[in-house]
Design an enzyme around this catalytic site. Structure first.
Site, PDB file in Angstrom:
ATOM      1  CG  HIS A  37      -1.888  -1.106   1.294  1.00  0.00           C
ATOM      2  ND1 HIS A  37      -1.783  -2.125   2.214  1.00  0.00           N
ATOM      3  CD2 HIS A  37      -2.987  -1.385   0.549  1.00  0.00           C
ATOM      4  CE1 HIS A  37      -2.786  -2.977   2.042  1.00  0.00           C
ATOM      5  NE2 HIS A  37      -3.526  -2.555   1.038  1.00  0.00           N
ATOM      6  N   GLY A 147      -2.792  -2.195  -6.915  1.00  0.00           N
ATOM      7  CA  GLY A 147      -1.689  -3.140  -7.001  1.00  0.00           C
ATOM      8  C   GLY A 147      -2.016  -4.299  -7.930  1.00  0.00           C
ATOM      9  CG  MET A 148      -0.325  -4.846 -11.782  1.00  0.00           C
ATOM     10  SD  MET A 148      -1.804  -5.213 -12.771  1.00  0.00           S
ATOM     11  CE  MET A 148      -1.249  -6.691 -13.646  1.00  0.00           C
ATOM     12  NE  ARG A 187      -8.185 -12.179   2.967  1.00  0.00           N
ATOM     13  CZ  ARG A 187      -8.707 -11.263   2.166  1.00  0.00           C
ATOM     14  NH1 ARG A 187      -7.933 -10.657   1.284  1.00  0.00           N
ATOM     15  NH2 ARG A 187      -9.982 -10.940   2.239  1.00  0.00           N
TER      16      ARG A 187
END
Length: 282
Positions: A37, A147-148, A187
């Site tokens: 991020h 984001g990819m 996560r």
């Protein structure tokens, strides 16, 4: 940095900013910010006069058996990351603020959603598109950064923005990885120590497949089977999918050529991880 919690206040601020000719870079997130991020925020900071970050765990994009309640939240940490990376406005609405009454309209996405994560999560991308329609109308950004790691999401958003003539430039940003190659994710905190080691094989499997493609292999089934076999041999995780598609259309290919995505999802005991590579094959 100013924290904004209401739609009305955020709309007033962004309306005044755009009227004064200032460009707005927008980074929508669900919080629990990490270096991935932060990379989006720094990119937005470089390219815009004003940076707006949203932190909102969107209930519409979680299915009935998914981890909405377990999704990690830490607004103090998020505020610190925002300040460190040059955010001007942190938009932090409640669920009641974003969805004050029963939702009468949602955005249905009809392409690019029946494969990969969309196949496993019906309704997920309708939830993503709906909240982004709201957030784009609230923040009125010049550019929005994604984001990819969620490459399917990027493909869906690019299509949705084009279809609805939304005047925002979508800026995809490369996956940010740990030093050992694991894709950064909120996560990852759910991984046990052993699973953390095993998770490294996700990216390794993609790199091995990429090497095989660069060596001349053009059969998509051979490539995807290579990835599945490698992960099943080196981890205790369950492969949800290991698929290869044209990108960004996410359509089947008979031959590995043009711009393609090789994407994987693997379930460990308490978390499901995704990763991918995109490449152009001549």
């Amino acid at each position: 940095m100013k924290i904004v919690t209401t739609v009305q206040d955020m709309q007033q601020i962004t309306s005044e900013l755009r009227a004064s000719g200032k460009s707005i870079g927008f980074v929508p997130t669900m919080g629990y910010l990490h270096e991935g991020h932060a990379t989006l925020l720094r990119k937005a900071r470089e390219e815009n006069k004003i940076v707006v970050l949203s932190v909102f765990v969107n209930p519409l994009q979680f299915g009935p058996n998914e981890d909405l309640d377990r999704y990690p939240r830490d607004i103090d940490r998020d505020e610190n990351v925002a300040k460190e990376n040059g955010v001007d406005y942190l938009f932090y609405p409640s669920v009641e603020e974003m969805y004050p009454a029963e939702q009468t309209t949602t955005v249905e996405v009809v392409k690019r959603t029946d494969v990969l994560c969309g196949q496993q999560r019906p309704g997920h991308f309708a939830g993503v598109a709906t909240v982004l329609m709201k957030l784009f109308n609230i923040t009125v950004p010049t550019r929005a950064y994604f984001g990819m790691k969620d490459a399917q999401q990027v493909a869906v958003i690019e299509g949705f923005v084009t279809d609805f003539n939304i005047p925002v430039t979508i800026v995809p940003v490369d996956i940010v990885r740990e030093e050992d190659g694991l894709a950064k994710s909120s996560r990852n905190v759910y991984l046990s120590q052993d699973e953390r080691e095993e998770a490294l094989h996700l990216y390794r499997s993609l790199c091995i497949a990429k090497e095989r493609i660069e060596a001349g292999e053009r059969n998509p089934e051979i490539i995807t089977n290579l990835v599945k076999d490698y992960i099943e041999t080196h981890t205790k995780g369950t492969v949800d999918y290991a698929d290869l598609y044209a990108y960004p259309s996410l359509t089947m290919v008979e031959k590995v050529e043009g711009r393609i995505i090789l994407a994987i999802a693997v379930k460990f005991e308490n978390v499901r991880l995704i990763d991918n590579i995109t490449l152009t094959v001549k």
